[in-house]
Design an enzyme around this catalytic site. Structure first.
Site, PDB file in Angstrom:
ATOM      1  N   ASN A  62       0.853  -1.188   0.000  1.00  0.00           N
ATOM      2  CA  ASN A  62       0.000   0.000   0.000  1.00  0.00           C
ATOM      3  C   ASN A  62       0.897   1.249   0.000  1.00  0.00           C
ATOM      4  OD1 ASN A  62      -1.402   2.264   1.149  1.00  0.00           O
ATOM      5  ND2 ASN A  62      -3.095   0.898   1.583  1.00  0.00           N
TER       6      ASN A  62
ATOM      7  N   THR B 189      -7.228   6.034  10.159  1.00  0.00           N
ATOM      8  CA  THR B 189      -7.087   4.994   9.144  1.00  0.00           C
ATOM      9  C   THR B 189      -8.356   4.137   9.201  1.00  0.00           C
ATOM     10  OG1 THR B 189      -5.704   3.150   8.357  1.00  0.00           O
ATOM     11  CG2 THR B 189      -5.820   3.472  10.744  1.00  0.00           C
ATOM     12  N   THR B 190      -8.498   3.193   8.275  1.00  0.00           N
ATOM     13  CA  THR B 190      -9.702   2.357   8.250  1.00  0.00           C
ATOM     14  C   THR B 190      -9.848   1.654   9.603  1.00  0.00           C
ATOM     15  OG1 THR B 190      -9.133   1.962   5.944  1.00  0.00           O
ATOM     16  CG2 THR B 190     -10.927   0.652   6.847  1.00  0.00           C
TER      17      THR B 190
ATOM     18  N   GLY C 220       1.049  -1.649   4.383  1.00  0.00           N
ATOM     19  CA  GLY C 220       1.472  -0.299   3.998  1.00  0.00           C
ATOM     20  C   GLY C 220       2.352   0.369   5.026  1.00  0.00           C
TER      21      GLY C 220
ATOM     22  N   ASP D  68      -0.158   4.470   0.026  1.00  0.00           N
ATOM     23  CA  ASP D  68      -0.854   5.687   0.498  1.00  0.00           C
ATOM     24  C   ASP D  68       0.075   6.651   1.225  1.00  0.00           C
ATOM     25  OD1 ASP D  68      -3.175   4.497  -0.352  1.00  0.00           O
ATOM     26  OD2 ASP D  68      -3.997   4.140   1.649  1.00  0.00           O
ATOM     27  N   HIS D  69       0.973   6.101   2.057  1.00  0.00           N
ATOM     28  CA  HIS D  69       1.723   7.002   2.932  1.00  0.00           C
ATOM     29  C   HIS D  69       2.919   7.668   2.260  1.00  0.00           C
ATOM     30  CE1 HIS D  69      -1.155   6.317   5.895  1.00  0.00           C
ATOM     31  NE2 HIS D  69      -0.929   5.019   5.952  1.00  0.00           N
TER      32      HIS D  69
ATOM     33  N   ARG E  20       3.548  18.551   2.940  1.00  0.00           N
ATOM     34  CA  ARG E  20       4.174  19.766   2.408  1.00  0.00           C
ATOM     35  C   ARG E  20       3.350  20.406   1.289  1.00  0.00           C
ATOM     36  NH1 ARG E  20       9.937  21.417   2.651  1.00  0.00           N
ATOM     37  NH2 ARG E  20      10.351  21.109   4.837  1.00  0.00           N
TER      38      ARG E  20
ATOM     39  N   ARG F 102      -7.236  12.765   1.217  1.00  0.00           N
ATOM     40  CA  ARG F 102      -6.205  13.227   2.159  1.00  0.00           C
ATOM     41  C   ARG F 102      -4.795  12.772   1.781  1.00  0.00           C
ATOM     42  NH1 ARG F 102      -7.647   9.640   7.466  1.00  0.00           N
ATOM     43  NH2 ARG F 102      -9.676  10.592   7.131  1.00  0.00           N
ATOM     44  N   HIS F 103      -4.694  11.683   1.024  1.00  0.00           N
ATOM     45  CA  HIS F 103      -3.356  11.294   0.546  1.00  0.00           C
ATOM     46  C   HIS F 103      -3.381  11.015  -0.960  1.00  0.00           C
ATOM     47  CE1 HIS F 103      -5.143   7.473   1.664  1.00  0.00           C
ATOM     48  NE2 HIS F 103      -4.775   7.503   2.933  1.00  0.00           N
TER      49      HIS F 103
ATOM     50  N   HIS G 241      -3.921  -4.972   7.482  1.00  0.00           N
ATOM     51  CA  HIS G 241      -4.120  -3.850   8.410  1.00  0.00           C
ATOM     52  C   HIS G 241      -3.318  -4.058   9.694  1.00  0.00           C
ATOM     53  CE1 HIS G 241      -5.768  -0.297  10.261  1.00  0.00           C
ATOM     54  NE2 HIS G 241      -6.254   0.005   9.078  1.00  0.00           N
ATOM     55  N   GLY G 242      -2.370  -3.165   9.910  1.00  0.00           N
ATOM     56  CA  GLY G 242      -1.586  -3.192  11.140  1.00  0.00           C
ATOM     57  C   GLY G 242      -0.509  -4.264  11.178  1.00  0.00           C
TER      58      GLY G 242
ATOM     59  N   HIS H 213      -5.538   3.760  -1.673  1.00  0.00           N
ATOM     60  CA  HIS H 213      -6.900   4.074  -1.226  1.00  0.00           C
ATOM     61  C   HIS H 213      -7.245   5.499  -1.656  1.00  0.00           C
ATOM     62  CE1 HIS H 213      -9.849   4.113   2.475  1.00  0.00           C
ATOM     63  NE2 HIS H 213     -10.441   4.480   1.360  1.00  0.00           N
TER      64      HIS H 213
ATOM     65  N   GLU I  70     -10.985  -9.689   2.157  1.00  0.00           N
ATOM     66  CA  GLU I  70      -9.749  -9.355   2.874  1.00  0.00           C
ATOM     67  C   GLU I  70     -10.104  -9.308   4.353  1.00  0.00           C
ATOM     68  OE1 GLU I  70      -7.470  -5.958   1.535  1.00  0.00           O
ATOM     69  OE2 GLU I  70      -6.439  -5.813   3.462  1.00  0.00           O
TER      70      GLU I  70
ATOM     71  N   ARG J 291      -9.403   8.046  -0.992  1.00  0.00           N
ATOM     72  CA  ARG J 291     -10.408   8.404   0.019  1.00  0.00           C
ATOM     73  C   ARG J 291     -11.278   9.532  -0.509  1.00  0.00           C
ATOM     74  NH1 ARG J 291      -8.907   6.196   5.371  1.00  0.00           N
ATOM     75  NH2 ARG J 291     -10.759   7.267   6.068  1.00  0.00           N
TER      76      ARG J 291
ATOM     77  N   GLU K  17      -8.325   0.607  -3.274  1.00  0.00           N
ATOM     78  CA  GLU K  17      -9.191   0.565  -2.079  1.00  0.00           C
ATOM     79  C   GLU K  17     -10.159   1.729  -2.173  1.00  0.00           C
ATOM     80  OE1 GLU K  17      -7.851   0.831   2.032  1.00  0.00           O
ATOM     81  OE2 GLU K  17      -6.326  -0.600   1.431  1.00  0.00           O
TER      82      GLU K  17
HETATM   83  N1  PXP Z   1      -5.876  -3.403   3.884  1.00  0.00           N
HETATM   84  C1  PXP Z   1      -6.840  -2.456   3.963  1.00  0.00           C
HETATM   85  C2  PXP Z   1      -8.208  -2.790   3.484  1.00  0.00           C
HETATM   86  C3  PXP Z   1      -6.558  -1.177   4.485  1.00  0.00           C
HETATM   87  O1  PXP Z   1      -7.542  -0.249   4.583  1.00  0.00           O
HETATM   88  C4  PXP Z   1      -5.241  -0.877   4.864  1.00  0.00           C
HETATM   89  C5  PXP Z   1      -4.906   0.508   5.345  1.00  0.00           C
HETATM   90  O2  PXP Z   1      -5.023   1.402   4.293  1.00  0.00           O
HETATM   91  C6  PXP Z   1      -4.267  -1.891   4.745  1.00  0.00           C
HETATM   92  C7  PXP Z   1      -4.624  -3.150   4.277  1.00  0.00           C
HETATM   93  C8  PXP Z   1      -2.844  -1.650   5.134  1.00  0.00           C
HETATM   94  O3  PXP Z   1      -2.770  -1.370   6.486  1.00  0.00           O
HETATM   95  P1  PXP Z   1      -1.407  -0.861   7.114  1.00  0.00           P
HETATM   96  O4  PXP Z   1      -1.107   0.470   6.470  1.00  0.00           O
HETATM   97  O5  PXP Z   1      -1.692  -0.759   8.572  1.00  0.00           O
HETATM   98  O6  PXP Z   1      -0.365  -1.881   6.767  1.00  0.00           O
END
Ligand code: PXP
Length: 235
Positions: A6, A99-100, A212, A8-9, A17, A48-49, A190-191, A42, A150, A44, A69
């Protein structure tokens, strides 16, 4: 076990910035060269990102699989149908969350979710539903016609002690087995991080992990030495 990255970050760093860089697509290309099996972003509703331009560029540059996403908001679904990612992962979205925060409640939103699955699949996009590891959600997910789920690993990742972690892992394992028996493709995320991933990676029915935050954090730290050396050489 496949790994979806992922990005996104990378966009979060850019948006802090309000700058032009770093480009999530650049990160995606590097991730793929390093072995990533898919790229996740994602879009959104509050942008935001990741923004609309990122999604178009990712669609062009991603050579593995592009997994978008997204919520089930109509304008986002319209964008997905026009961009045509390889896969769309439907997630719940709240404006104020960092976050989600949880899985989709497929039981409660069944008709709208089923309709969204139909629209996306009609556009040639594979659909995954991000759900908590609960039998009821898996049953409803299957009835929507989506081919992939998922499993939300957030509760496992946030466990406060070994007992809680073991209980969450057993729940993930049972949910993955149940979904696999129903013919669903199972992924999870996630996490997940460098300390907790191996336990989830040990669940046989899970085919792909989407990660991510921990990887982007790690990249920032392990990349510092090379970045400093490059700047020293320039000055
Ligand atoms: N899967 C889904 C559906 C998510 O929403 C996210 C967070 O955007 C992730 C995976 C990845 O999570 P993390 O950034 O905590 O690894």
């Amino acid at each position: 076990m496949l790994l979806g990255i992922n990005v996104d970050h990378i966009a979060t760093i850019r948006q802090i910035r309000k700058a032009q860089v770093p480009e999530p697509a650049f990160a995606a290309v590097i991730a793929e060269a390093a072995g990533a099996d898919s790229i996740v972003a994602h879009l959104r509703e509050d942008r935001r990102h990741i923004n609309d331009r990122d999604v178009s560029i990712l669609r062009e540059v991603v050579k593995t699989r592009f997994n978008l996403e997204m919520s089930i908001a109509k304008d986002i679904v319209d964008i997905a149908c026009s961009v045509k990612p390889d896969q769309a992962t439907l997630v719940p979205e709240k404006r104020r969350e960092v976050t989600t925060e949880g899985g989709l409640d497929v039981a409660a939103g069944f008709r709208r979710i089923k309709n969204t699955v139909k629209i996306l699949e009609g556009a040639g996009i594979e659909v995954s539903l991000f759900i908590d590891p609960e039998k009821k959600q898996i049953d409803f997910a299957r009835k929507t016609g989506a081919g992939i789920i998922e499993l939300h690993t957030g509760r496992f990742a946030d466990a406060k002690n070994q007992k809680q972690s073991d209980r969450c892992l057993a729940g993930l394992s049972a949910a993955a087995r149940y979904a696999g028996e129903m013919g669903l493709k199972v992924s999870a995320g996630h996490g997940l991080n460098y300390y907790n991933v191996s336990r989830v990676a040990g669940i046989r029915e899970i085919e792909e992990l989407n990660i991510g935050y921990s990887i982007i954090c790690r990249a920032a730290l392990v990349g510092i030495a090379a970045a400093v050396k490059e700047m020293k050489a320039l000055i």
